[in-house]
Design an enzyme around this catalytic site. Structure first.
Site, mmCIF file in Angstrom:
data_model
loop_
_atom_site.group_PDB
_atom_site.id
_atom_site.type_symbol
_atom_site.label_atom_id
_atom_site.label_comp_id
_atom_site.label_asym_id
_atom_site.label_seq_id
_atom_site.Cartn_x
_atom_site.Cartn_y
_atom_site.Cartn_z
ATOM 1 N N ALA A 1 -3.451 -10.805 2.608
ATOM 2 C CA ALA A 1 -2.431 -10.598 3.348
ATOM 3 C C ALA A 1 -2.869 -9.906 4.683
ATOM 4 O O ALA A 1 -2.365 -10.234 5.560
ATOM 5 C CB ALA A 1 -1.320 -9.743 2.656
ATOM 6 N N ASN A 2 -3.834 -8.782 4.508
ATOM 7 C CA ASN A 2 -4.317 -8.160 5.622
ATOM 8 C C ASN A 2 -5.019 -9.199 6.583
ATOM 9 O O ASN A 2 -5.248 -9.368 7.853
ATOM 10 C CB ASN A 2 -5.337 -7.144 5.139
ATOM 11 N N ASP B 1 -10.807 -5.972 6.487
ATOM 12 C CA ASP B 1 -10.079 -7.047 6.383
ATOM 13 C C ASP B 1 -9.761 -7.532 7.864
ATOM 14 O O ASP B 1 -9.669 -8.755 8.318
ATOM 15 C CB ASP B 1 -8.758 -6.825 5.858
ATOM 16 N N ASN C 1 -19.840 -5.192 3.048
ATOM 17 C CA ASN C 1 -20.300 -3.920 3.889
ATOM 18 C C ASN C 1 -21.434 -3.376 3.094
ATOM 19 O O ASN C 1 -22.071 -4.042 2.208
ATOM 20 C CB ASN C 1 -18.984 -3.039 3.757
ATOM 21 N N ASP D 1 0.886 -1.257 -0.030
ATOM 22 C CA ASP D 1 0.087 -0.095 0.092
ATOM 23 C C ASP D 1 0.843 1.185 0.045
ATOM 24 O O ASP D 1 1.658 1.470 1.074
ATOM 25 C CB ASP D 1 -1.047 0.112 1.410
ATOM 26 N N ASP E 1 -7.880 5.857 11.216
ATOM 27 C CA ASP E 1 -7.691 5.380 9.778
ATOM 28 C C ASP E 1 -8.368 3.995 9.568
ATOM 29 O O ASP E 1 -8.086 2.912 10.140
ATOM 30 C CB ASP E 1 -6.275 5.075 9.593
ATOM 31 N N ALA F 1 -8.284 -1.624 15.471
ATOM 32 C CA ALA F 1 -7.614 -1.508 14.305
ATOM 33 C C ALA F 1 -7.844 -0.023 14.021
ATOM 34 O O ALA F 1 -6.786 0.649 13.020
ATOM 35 C CB ALA F 1 -7.807 -2.583 13.186
ATOM 36 N N THR G 1 -21.279 -5.639 7.452
ATOM 37 C CA THR G 1 -20.415 -4.739 8.166
ATOM 38 C C THR G 1 -21.036 -3.517 8.033
ATOM 39 O O THR G 1 -21.240 -3.138 6.722
ATOM 40 C CB THR G 1 -19.093 -4.915 8.100
HETATM 41 P P1 ADP Z 1 -15.036 -2.037 4.971
HETATM 42 O O1 ADP Z 1 -13.637 -1.683 5.443
HETATM 43 O O2 ADP Z 1 -14.940 -3.359 4.181
HETATM 44 O O3 ADP Z 1 -15.777 -1.173 4.037
HETATM 45 P P2 ADP Z 1 -16.593 -1.521 7.222
HETATM 46 O O4 ADP Z 1 -16.327 -0.129 7.185
HETATM 47 O O5 ADP Z 1 -18.199 -1.898 7.434
HETATM 48 O O6 ADP Z 1 -16.051 -2.639 6.226
HETATM 49 O O7 ADP Z 1 -15.981 -1.893 8.473
HETATM 50 C C1 ADP Z 1 -15.704 -3.321 9.004
HETATM 51 C C2 ADP Z 1 -15.977 -3.393 10.440
HETATM 52 O O8 ADP Z 1 -14.989 -2.448 11.379
HETATM 53 C C3 ADP Z 1 -17.398 -2.756 11.072
HETATM 54 O O9 ADP Z 1 -18.292 -3.904 11.027
HETATM 55 C C4 ADP Z 1 -17.071 -2.374 12.342
HETATM 56 O O10 ADP Z 1 -16.893 -3.617 13.380
HETATM 57 C C5 ADP Z 1 -15.548 -1.961 12.260
HETATM 58 N N1 ADP Z 1 -15.259 -0.595 12.014
HETATM 59 C C6 ADP Z 1 -15.220 0.458 11.058
HETATM 60 N N2 ADP Z 1 -15.204 1.681 11.269
HETATM 61 C C7 ADP Z 1 -15.413 1.775 12.697
HETATM 62 C C8 ADP Z 1 -15.142 2.698 13.630
HETATM 63 N N3 ADP Z 1 -15.206 3.931 13.164
HETATM 64 N N4 ADP Z 1 -15.522 2.475 15.007
HETATM 65 C C9 ADP Z 1 -15.638 1.174 15.283
HETATM 66 N N5 ADP Z 1 -15.647 0.034 14.649
HETATM 67 C C10 ADP Z 1 -15.441 0.308 13.096
#
Ligand code: ADP
EC number: 2.7.1.15
Length: 309
Positions: A45-46, A261, A186, A16, A255, A291, A229
């Site tokens: 990989a993630n 992932d 998502n 990345d 971030d 994360a 998600t």
């Molecule tokens: P993608 O990265 O595939 O678009 P999402 O944005 O739905 O997926 O995020 C995946 C998961 O990460 C979510 O279901 C949630 O559990 C967690 N997540 C993402 N953003 C946040 C946030 N700002 N605060 C808390 N959890 C988060």
């Protein structure tokens, strides 16, 4: 391989190249960004690093190039205890993702697949003993679709649970969909699969109700179970035990790159430990929330001790 892995991820590995910009350029426009940082990534990989860092036994089946980015990825995978015995060195360059990050924590991404495009059904066939010995196989769509289809079929015929993250979106045939347990999407991917417009207008109160319905309708397309998600709003799971809303822990997001992932890798770890889908998703939500409080994809993934409660 010394020991067969419980979680086998079949997927991409990318370097990345991340640049922070005050705002994204529109078409034809140039903006200046900060220094570029190079971070090991790629959905496969993630997911593998997320699972490995949590202490699971995990292998990545994929390909990198014979270049510095390939070395970066191998090193990151090794340091998360991911078995790289099934990671081939291809003649093409390691895949790259060009990521622009804005101060609100959102990102846009262009992926150049490189070596990932050379991961073929024959690679999966050559690893059939490892695939058949896994508890869970994890897939996403940054490798050729025919390879994904083949892996789904091979794993599921061997009685291995198949987790597929439909990202980036691509059409899947019904036979493949029926083998997924779970399909992970998502909200944008869910809308795409259902042939609907994204509807960001839903108020927070109505979110749970709306996505319970979305998850049920996704299951009607064939998968044995579904996880939708919802970013900071958590996730919804649906399987034969019912439909469950999973709350996201409240955190200060810096971030969100690779949150999905982290979620998928952690979900696989939970399922490989025979947790129920909703329990595994609640664990995955805590891992992903941890994360998003740190920069990068793989470097942001927590060990079990670091996962917020
Ligand atoms: P993608 O990265 O595939 O678009 P999402 O944005 O739905 O997926 O995020 C995946 C998961 O990460 C979510 O279901 C949630 O559990 C967690 N997540 C993402 N953003 C946040 C946030 N700002 N605060 C808390 N959890 C988060």
């Amino acid at each position: 391989m010394n020991r067969r892995a419980d979680v086998v991820v079949v997927g991409s590995a990318n370097a990345d190249l991340v640049v922070t910009v005050a705002r994204r350029p529109s078409a034809g426009e140039t903006v200046l960004g900060d220094d570029v940082t190079t971070i090991p990534g790629g959905k496969g990989a993630n997911q593998a690093v997320a699972a490995g860092r949590l202490g699971a036994s995990v292998a990545l089946l994929g390909a990198v190039g014979a270049d510095q980015y390939g070395e970066l990825l191998r090193e990151s995978l090794r340091s998360a205890n991911v078995d790289t015995g099934l990671l081939r060195t291809a003649r093409r360059p390691t895949g790259n993702a060009f990521i622009t990050l804005t101060p609100d924590g959102e990102n846009t991404i262009v992926v150049s697949p490189g070596a990932n495009a050379s991961v073929l059904p024959a690679d999966v066939a050559a690893a059939s003993p490892e695939v058949a010995a896994a508890k869970v196989i994890v897939l996403s769509l940054e490798i050729p679709l025919e390879t994904v289809r083949h892996a789904v079929e091979a794993a599921s015929s061997a009685g291995v649970r198949v987790l597929l993250n439909l990202s980036p979106v691509a059409p899947l045939d019904e036979a493949t969909l029926r083998r997924l347990d779970p399909l992970v999407v998502n909200e944008h991917e869910a809308a795409w699969l259902l042939g609907e417009q994204d509807d960001p207008s839903t108020s927070d109160d109505a979110v749970a109700e709306r996505f319970i319905d979305v998850a049920r309708r996704l299951r009607e397309l064939g998968p044995r179970s579904v996880v939708v998600t919802l970013g900071p709003r958590g996730a919804v799971t649906s399987d034969e035990d019912g439909t469950t809303v999973i709350d996201a822990p409240e955190v200060r997001a810096v971030d969100s790159t690779g949150a999905g992932d982290a979620f998928a890798g952690a979900l696989a770890v939970g399922l490989a430990a025979d947790r129920s889908l909703s329990d595994a998703a609640a664990f995955a939500a805590r891992v992903a929330a941890t994360a998003v409080t740190r920069v990068g994809a793989q470097p942001s993934y927590p060990t079990s001790e670091e996962v917020i409660s």
